[in-house]
Design a protein around this motif. Structure first.
Motif, PDB file in Angstrom:
ATOM      1  N   LEU A  40      -5.298  -5.914  -5.060  1.00  0.00           N
ATOM      2  CA  LEU A  40      -4.982  -4.756  -4.229  1.00  0.00           C
ATOM      3  C   LEU A  40      -4.472  -5.216  -2.868  1.00  0.00           C
ATOM      4  N   ASP A  41      -3.518  -4.490  -2.331  1.00  0.00           N
ATOM      5  CA  ASP A  41      -3.019  -4.720  -0.974  1.00  0.00           C
ATOM      6  C   ASP A  41      -3.302  -3.446  -0.185  1.00  0.00           C
ATOM      7  N   ALA A  42      -4.190  -3.552   0.803  1.00  0.00           N
ATOM      8  CA  ALA A  42      -4.689  -2.367   1.506  1.00  0.00           C
ATOM      9  C   ALA A  42      -3.811  -1.928   2.677  1.00  0.00           C
ATOM     10  N   ARG A  43      -2.697  -2.610   2.908  1.00  0.00           N
ATOM     11  CA  ARG A  43      -1.854  -2.269   4.057  1.00  0.00           C
ATOM     12  C   ARG A  43      -1.099  -0.958   3.842  1.00  0.00           C
ATOM     13  N   PRO A  44      -0.587  -0.348   4.923  1.00  0.00           N
ATOM     14  CA  PRO A  44       0.248   0.854   4.773  1.00  0.00           C
ATOM     15  C   PRO A  44       1.463   0.571   3.900  1.00  0.00           C
ATOM     16  N   GLU A  62       5.927  -2.720   1.750  1.00  0.00           N
ATOM     17  CA  GLU A  62       7.296  -2.732   1.234  1.00  0.00           C
ATOM     18  C   GLU A  62       8.230  -3.633   2.040  1.00  0.00           C
ATOM     19  N   GLY A  63       7.812  -4.029   3.258  1.00  0.00           N
ATOM     20  CA  GLY A  63       8.656  -4.979   3.963  1.00  0.00           C
ATOM     21  C   GLY A  63       8.862  -4.780   5.441  1.00  0.00           C
ATOM     22  N   LYS A  64       8.055  -3.929   6.097  1.00  0.00           N
ATOM     23  CA  LYS A  64       8.260  -3.642   7.521  1.00  0.00           C
ATOM     24  C   LYS A  64       7.239  -4.321   8.428  1.00  0.00           C
ATOM     25  N   VAL A  81      -0.967  -4.591  -6.021  1.00  0.00           N
ATOM     26  CA  VAL A  81      -0.788  -3.144  -6.090  1.00  0.00           C
ATOM     27  C   VAL A  81      -1.135  -2.547  -4.735  1.00  0.00           C
ATOM     28  N   ASN A  82      -0.257  -1.708  -4.219  1.00  0.00           N
ATOM     29  CA  ASN A  82      -0.500  -1.116  -2.908  1.00  0.00           C
ATOM     30  C   ASN A  82      -1.490   0.044  -3.000  1.00  0.00           C
TER      31      ASN A  82
END
Length: 320
Positions: free
Chosen positions: A198-202, A207-209, A222-223
């Motif tokens: 899991l990736d807990a970031r916004p 996605e790349g920002k 998985v976001n």
């Protein structure tokens, strides 16, 4: 009809829905539990209870805090190590910080944070970051105040500007190495069929920002933005179990698999680690403390931009 309703783990999470009404939640001998303001108010004068204020700024604590609370900034938990910015502080530093706050390993400690009344800062993560660290370094009875000080205030409960007298404790660090997963083991197992990363970031950061030297996310991750699990008006308060259950189902967070929680620096991931390991009692949960920051320090490690975990949509678009 019932067979369609319950995907793997659904029954256990529905059980958690009813158990959450029983504070401290969940039942059992887990290291971290959830309490509400009503429970804390009733137990505030318990002689063995320590309340830790993790508000984002010391001036927030000075202006207002739960009566008897001791201020302990989460800033003491991590320092630079050989240039890497997100390493946990040496054991001796963490031990001394917990001792000065009067924390003892077997006596309940309640942690809370909030939107600082003075600073206006605070994202709600301070309390899961502190709770995880307390448990990792040997505490056995950590309570998180659901909703933090903002929930406490919204119910009209007492606030204080007094600093409590605190006797230093004899807290001794005992690291629980089975919570984090190191880089080498992470690389070895992350793509296994029985593993979910899991990736807990916004979403926009995933996605790349983000600010990292490489944009995007670890291939296969998985976001699951941590804020999607929290109330919009109060990021320190978990959504209802019915809502959480639906979100976890939608993201394929299967309790039969090993779930690895990650993010940018390991801080946001504590929110999901606490939820899955201690509140929903998933049997195999790890946290990749180095997270994306460590991943991109290795120049040959690939990253994926866009919303798809493995970049399939990006590749398809390119092929066209």
């Amino acid at each position: 009809m019932e067979e369609k309703m319950f995907t793997p783990g659904g029954m256990e999470r529905l059980q958690a829905t009813s158990d959450r009404e029983n504070i401290p939640y969940p039942r059992g001998d887990g290291k971290v539990k959830l309490v509400n303001s009503e429970w804390l108010d009733r137990h505030l004068t318990d002689t063995n209870l320590t309340v830790i204020d993790v508000q984002p700024n010391i001036h927030d604590y000075i202006q207002e805090h739960v009566p008897g609370a001791v201020y302990l900034t989460e800033g003491v938990l991590r320092v630079s190590n050989r240039g890497f910015p997100g390493s946990y502080s040496p054991n001796a530093c963490i031990q001394e910080s917990f001792r000065r706050a009067g924390i003892t390993a077997d006596s309940p400690v309640v942690v809370y944070t909030g939107k600082g009344a003075f600073s206006g800062a605070g994202d709600g993560l301070g309390q899961t970051m502190m709770a995880y660290t307390l448990a990792k370094y040997g505490h056995n009875a950590v309570y998180i105040l659901d909703g933090g000080i903002d929930a406490w205030k919204s119910e009209g409960r007492e606030l204080s500007q007094d600093y409590p007298p605190v006797e230093p404790s004899d807290f001794t660090v005992e690291v629980r190495d089975d919570y984090p997963i190191g880089y080498e083991e992470f690389v070895r197992i992350k793509d296994n069929d029985d593993v979910v990363v899991l990736d807990a970031r916004p979403a926009k950061v995933y996605e790349g920002k983000g600010p990292w030297r490489k944009a995007g996310h670890i291939p296969g991750a998985v976001n699951l933005p941590w804020k999607s699990l929290m109330h919009e008006a109060n990021p320190a308060r978990l959504k209802s179990n019915d809502e959480l259950d639906m979100i976890l189902e939608e993201h394929g967070v299967d309790r039969s698999k090993t779930v690895i929680c990650s993010c940018g620096t390991g801080r946001e991931a504590t929110n999901e680690f606490v939820l899955l390991k201690w509140l929903y009692l998933y049997p195999n949960v790890r946290i990749y403390e180095g997270s994306f920051t460590e991943w991109v320090t290795y120049p040959d490690n690939p990253v994926v931009e866009g919303s798809d975990p493995r970049g399939a949509r990006v590749e398809t678009a390119s092929a066209r």
